[in-house]
Design a protein around this motif. Sequence first.
Motif, PDB file in Angstrom:
ATOM      1  N   PRO B 236       0.809  -1.235   0.000  1.00 44.35           N
ATOM      2  CA  PRO B 236       0.000   0.000   0.000  1.00 44.35           C
ATOM      3  C   PRO B 236       0.838   1.280   0.000  1.00 44.35           C
ATOM      4  O   PRO B 236       0.268   2.374   0.029  1.00 44.35           O
ATOM      5  CB  PRO B 236      -0.802  -0.109   1.310  1.00 44.35           C
ATOM      6  N   TRP B 237       2.136   1.171  -0.045  1.00 37.59           N
ATOM      7  CA  TRP B 237       3.008   2.338   0.052  1.00 37.59           C
ATOM      8  C   TRP B 237       3.725   2.602  -1.260  1.00 37.59           C
ATOM      9  O   TRP B 237       3.914   1.702  -2.056  1.00 37.59           O
ATOM     10  CB  TRP B 237       4.065   2.111   1.159  1.00 37.59           C
ATOM     11  N   ARG B 238       4.151   3.870  -1.451  1.00 39.57           N
ATOM     12  CA  ARG B 238       5.078   4.136  -2.551  1.00 39.57           C
ATOM     13  C   ARG B 238       6.191   5.075  -2.073  1.00 39.57           C
ATOM     14  O   ARG B 238       5.966   5.916  -1.190  1.00 39.57           O
ATOM     15  CB  ARG B 238       4.361   4.718  -3.774  1.00 39.57           C
ATOM     16  N   VAL B 239       7.364   4.902  -2.635  1.00 39.09           N
ATOM     17  CA  VAL B 239       8.514   5.735  -2.274  1.00 39.09           C
ATOM     18  C   VAL B 239       8.339   7.077  -2.973  1.00 39.09           C
ATOM     19  O   VAL B 239       8.275   7.135  -4.199  1.00 39.09           O
ATOM     20  CB  VAL B 239       9.839   5.072  -2.716  1.00 39.09           C
ATOM     21  N   THR B 240       8.234   8.145  -2.196  1.00 35.50           N
ATOM     22  CA  THR B 240       8.001   9.462  -2.813  1.00 35.50           C
ATOM     23  C   THR B 240       9.213  10.371  -2.732  1.00 35.50           C
ATOM     24  O   THR B 240       9.262  11.398  -3.407  1.00 35.50           O
ATOM     25  CB  THR B 240       6.810  10.186  -2.149  1.00 35.50           C
ATOM     26  N   ASP B 241      10.165  10.027  -1.874  1.00 40.56           N
ATOM     27  CA  ASP B 241      11.361  10.879  -1.787  1.00 40.56           C
ATOM     28  C   ASP B 241      12.531  10.089  -1.211  1.00 40.56           C
ATOM     29  O   ASP B 241      12.343   9.272  -0.302  1.00 40.56           O
ATOM     30  CB  ASP B 241      11.101  12.100  -0.898  1.00 40.56           C
ATOM     31  N   ILE B 242      13.711  10.347  -1.765  1.00 36.16           N
ATOM     32  CA  ILE B 242      14.954   9.822  -1.184  1.00 36.16           C
ATOM     33  C   ILE B 242      15.879  11.006  -0.958  1.00 36.16           C
ATOM     34  O   ILE B 242      16.218  11.728  -1.903  1.00 36.16           O
ATOM     35  CB  ILE B 242      15.639   8.809  -2.138  1.00 36.16           C
ATOM     36  N   ASP B 243      16.271  11.212   0.272  1.00 32.12           N
ATOM     37  CA  ASP B 243      17.247  12.252   0.635  1.00 32.12           C
ATOM     38  C   ASP B 243      18.554  11.523   0.938  1.00 32.12           C
ATOM     39  O   ASP B 243      18.672  10.870   1.977  1.00 32.12           O
ATOM     40  CB  ASP B 243      16.711  13.016   1.849  1.00 32.12           C
ATOM     41  N   ASP B 244      19.498  11.601  -0.013  1.00 32.90           N
ATOM     42  CA  ASP B 244      20.769  10.906   0.208  1.00 32.90           C
ATOM     43  C   ASP B 244      21.934  11.880   0.320  1.00 32.90           C
ATOM     44  O   ASP B 244      23.064  11.578  -0.072  1.00 32.90           O
ATOM     45  CB  ASP B 244      21.026   9.841  -0.866  1.00 32.90           C
ATOM     46  N   ALA B 245      21.637  13.028   0.909  1.00 29.81           N
ATOM     47  CA  ALA B 245      22.682  14.044   1.087  1.00 29.81           C
ATOM     48  C   ALA B 245      23.827  13.526   1.955  1.00 29.81           C
ATOM     49  O   ALA B 245      24.952  14.005   1.842  1.00 29.81           O
ATOM     50  CB  ALA B 245      22.085  15.310   1.703  1.00 29.81           C
ATOM     51  N   ASP B 246      23.544  12.573   2.836  1.00 31.87           N
ATOM     52  CA  ASP B 246      24.593  11.988   3.696  1.00 31.87           C
ATOM     53  C   ASP B 246      24.938  10.573   3.258  1.00 31.87           C
ATOM     54  O   ASP B 246      25.195   9.706   4.098  1.00 31.87           O
ATOM     55  CB  ASP B 246      24.124  11.931   5.161  1.00 31.87           C
ATOM     56  N   ALA B 247      24.924  10.299   1.948  1.00 34.45           N
ATOM     57  CA  ALA B 247      25.202   8.941   1.456  1.00 34.45           C
ATOM     58  C   ALA B 247      26.474   8.399   2.111  1.00 34.45           C
ATOM     59  O   ALA B 247      27.419   9.166   2.302  1.00 34.45           O
ATOM     60  CB  ALA B 247      25.356   8.960  -0.068  1.00 34.45           C
ATOM     61  N   PRO B 248      26.555   7.105   2.475  1.00 34.07           N
ATOM     62  CA  PRO B 248      25.620   6.025   2.109  1.00 34.07           C
ATOM     63  C   PRO B 248      24.353   5.986   2.956  1.00 34.07           C
ATOM     64  O   PRO B 248      23.549   5.086   2.788  1.00 34.07           O
ATOM     65  CB  PRO B 248      26.460   4.766   2.355  1.00 34.07           C
ATOM     66  N   TYR B 249      24.184   6.909   3.859  1.00 31.45           N
ATOM     67  CA  TYR B 249      22.918   6.981   4.592  1.00 31.45           C
ATOM     68  C   TYR B 249      21.869   7.637   3.708  1.00 31.45           C
ATOM     69  O   TYR B 249      22.206   8.460   2.855  1.00 31.45           O
ATOM     70  CB  TYR B 249      23.069   7.810   5.879  1.00 31.45           C
ATOM     71  N   TYR B 250      20.613   7.295   3.925  1.00 31.02           N
ATOM     72  CA  TYR B 250      19.552   8.005   3.219  1.00 31.02           C
ATOM     73  C   TYR B 250      18.294   8.024   4.072  1.00 31.02           C
ATOM     74  O   TYR B 250      18.122   7.203   4.974  1.00 31.02           O
ATOM     75  CB  TYR B 250      19.266   7.380   1.846  1.00 31.02           C
ATOM     76  N   LEU B 251      17.464   9.008   3.777  1.00 30.23           N
ATOM     77  CA  LEU B 251      16.133   9.081   4.366  1.00 30.23           C
ATOM     78  C   LEU B 251      15.148   8.774   3.258  1.00 30.23           C
ATOM     79  O   LEU B 251      15.118   9.477   2.248  1.00 30.23           O
ATOM     80  CB  LEU B 251      15.836  10.489   4.883  1.00 30.23           C
ATOM     81  N   ALA B 252      14.361   7.729   3.465  1.00 35.49           N
ATOM     82  CA  ALA B 252      13.336   7.376   2.490  1.00 35.49           C
ATOM     83  C   ALA B 252      11.986   7.829   3.025  1.00 35.49           C
ATOM     84  O   ALA B 252      11.664   7.586   4.193  1.00 35.49           O
ATOM     85  CB  ALA B 252      13.329   5.868   2.253  1.00 35.49           C
ATOM     86  N   THR B 253      11.219   8.503   2.178  1.00 37.77           N
ATOM     87  CA  THR B 253       9.849   8.842   2.541  1.00 37.77           C
ATOM     88  C   THR B 253       8.901   7.984   1.717  1.00 37.77           C
ATOM     89  O   THR B 253       9.032   7.911   0.484  1.00 37.77           O
ATOM     90  CB  THR B 253       9.558  10.333   2.290  1.00 37.77           C
ATOM     91  N   LEU B 254       8.010   7.313   2.411  1.00 39.74           N
ATOM     92  CA  LEU B 254       6.992   6.485   1.750  1.00 39.74           C
ATOM     93  C   LEU B 254       5.643   7.134   2.036  1.00 39.74           C
ATOM     94  O   LEU B 254       5.412   7.638   3.143  1.00 39.74           O
ATOM     95  CB  LEU B 254       6.974   5.072   2.329  1.00 39.74           C
ATOM     96  N   GLU B 255       4.752   7.120   1.035  1.00 41.70           N
ATOM     97  CA  GLU B 255       3.405   7.622   1.299  1.00 41.70           C
ATOM     98  C   GLU B 255       2.395   6.551   0.945  1.00 41.70           C
ATOM     99  O   GLU B 255       2.632   5.701   0.082  1.00 41.70           O
ATOM    100  CB  GLU B 255       3.149   8.919   0.530  1.00 41.70           C
ATOM    101  N   LEU B 256       1.277   6.618   1.640  1.00 42.03           N
ATOM    102  CA  LEU B 256       0.218   5.647   1.429  1.00 42.03           C
ATOM    103  C   LEU B 256      -0.394   5.911   0.054  1.00 42.03           C
ATOM    104  O   LEU B 256      -0.799   7.031  -0.244  1.00 42.03           O
ATOM    105  CB  LEU B 256      -0.831   5.841   2.531  1.00 42.03           C
ATOM    106  N   ALA B 257      -0.405   4.885  -0.774  1.00 42.97           N
ATOM    107  CA  ALA B 257      -1.022   5.033  -2.089  1.00 42.97           C
ATOM    108  C   ALA B 257      -2.529   5.191  -1.894  1.00 42.97           C
ATOM    109  O   ALA B 257      -3.075   4.757  -0.876  1.00 42.97           O
ATOM    110  CB  ALA B 257      -0.712   3.808  -2.941  1.00 42.97           C
ATOM    111  N   ALA B 258      -3.184   5.824  -2.853  1.00 42.14           N
ATOM    112  CA  ALA B 258      -4.640   5.945  -2.772  1.00 42.14           C
ATOM    113  C   ALA B 258      -5.240   4.554  -2.611  1.00 42.14           C
ATOM    114  O   ALA B 258      -4.753   3.587  -3.208  1.00 42.14           O
ATOM    115  CB  ALA B 258      -5.167   6.614  -4.037  1.00 42.14           C
ATOM    116  N   ALA B 259      -6.262   4.425  -1.772  1.00 39.45           N
ATOM    117  CA  ALA B 259      -6.891   3.115  -1.539  1.00 39.45           C
ATOM    118  C   ALA B 259      -7.291   2.511  -2.879  1.00 39.45           C
ATOM    119  O   ALA B 259      -7.799   3.205  -3.756  1.00 39.45           O
ATOM    120  CB  ALA B 259      -8.110   3.289  -0.636  1.00 39.45           C
ATOM    121  N   GLY B 260      -6.992   1.208  -3.080  1.00 42.54           N
ATOM    122  CA  GLY B 260      -7.249   0.631  -4.398  1.00 42.54           C
ATOM    123  C   GLY B 260      -7.904  -0.721  -4.291  1.00 42.54           C
ATOM    124  O   GLY B 260      -7.767  -1.419  -3.336  1.00 42.54           O
TER     125      GLY B 260
END
Lengths: 260, 260
Positions: B236-260
């Motif tokens: 039910p999720w999708r990856v909407t943003d990757i912040d890899d300014a501190d690579a190899p670390y990253y912040l992944a943002t997932l958002e709930l996809a529209a109910a389907g």
Amino acid sequence: MQEPLVGDAFGELVRDALAVHTGVGPRPLAGGRLPRPVIEIIERDDGLINGAPAAPYLDPPSAWPDHDHRALSRVRGRVLDIGVGAGRIALELQQRGVPVTGLDVSSGAIEVCRRRGVRDLVLATVDEHAAAGPRYDTFLLLGNNLGLIGGADRAPAFLAALAALARPGAQVIAHGTDPYNTTDPVHTAYHRLNRARGRLGGQLRLRVRYRELTTDWFDYLVCSVDELRELVAGTPWRVTDIDDADAPYYLATLELAAAG
Amino acid sequence: MQEPLVGDAFGELVRDALAVHTGVGPRPLAGGRLPRPVIEIIERDDGLINGAPAAPYLDPPSAWPDHDHRALSRVRGRVLDIGVGAGRIALELQQRGVPVTGLDVSSGAIEVCRRRGVRDLVLATVDEHAAAGPRYDTFLLLGNNLGLIGGADRAPAFLAALAALARPGAQVIAHGTDPYNTTDPVHTAYHRLNRARGRLGGQLRLRVRYRELTTDWFDYLVCSVDELRELVAGTPWRVTDIDDADAPYYLATLELAAAG
């Protein structure tokens, strides 16, 4: 789980500790990027495990505990630093113009000492070194290395090897810790387990782990002064002084008894 | 060797870290006398072992890595802090007036959070908590806790539990690390071993050890962003943003996809 590989775990950790200390050479990084402190992990055969920073192996004299300084003030003649580690004691003696040899069974430790400037180094056990014929006036067992006496089984051979390495009038200066000053059930239960299997209470069965490596299991004796006196009785040595100003730590001085 | 006891090793170590941090309560001493730092020991199933100071679990915001601050700037609505640990993130959100619940499977960690002032705490897995019915707008998986997604087997159930806990429009903000940015043979060999046994390269099999205790073995996933995208596809999720300014670390943002 896979068992860790048997190898020079101690040597690898002092090598990495030196790299962190100097900023030179490859060193452990978290996530391939952030420096991480080098941690020495010591496992006991009852499943207890402890980690401690390795940095103190490289501490300058200003950071040492007082009893190390008191130990060095007792040094005379030619010195064998047993379990030389990263060389902090040997380097200071060398600086003071004292003739000192560093002994260790870890090839990595010997290499670190050499890179730090310790001039006289031997990769051997005390028994192996005794066979080589050199003679000393002072044997140092600092950094809790009275533990290298091992236990009741090992102590006579260990002390005989030191006697074989000794010039007349030689002394041992050893740093020990009384293990019985605790009510922690993890430790008191271990002391009971040890006695039940015919060992001294504080006769630790340990291995050092670092990353993928482990040393073999070895005995390391943490004993009271009374226990030390019993171990020394009947050997060529006698206990001539106990400095317990930093109890439960103590400095024991042993002197070679007159040849008999 | 005796195997260590299975128990709340993580809880015990954060409890001791709190005692060292505050100076209140019993805390680990060397030789029964000198304070010693609390070290978290993590063992991997190939025999690798690492120790790291536990003190950072209690770090104030001024000592955090930048990506933690960037993660908090993305928070909205009601927050579930998953793997709350010693509560550093939850405390800061609470201070800012953000409604936050701390979740952990370690009862010791939950107790430490309570003593530090975190008000809303749950001792449970995400699956157990989902059954209880509360709903959130933001799920935080910081301190590398994207790892709690476990692996390809566990990820669908983990992400389904989060979806069950989600209000419409909810987001996950997860801190991960790309494990493949290394040439260290200890790690590259482990990645190969993992793939040979049908796991993702960085699907670590770990246990936390502290003194006489160990956790059970658990999977903790260190994955690349591409691997994360594959794990999220079909959930039910999708990856909407990757912040890899501190690579190899990253912040992944997932958002709930529209109910389907």
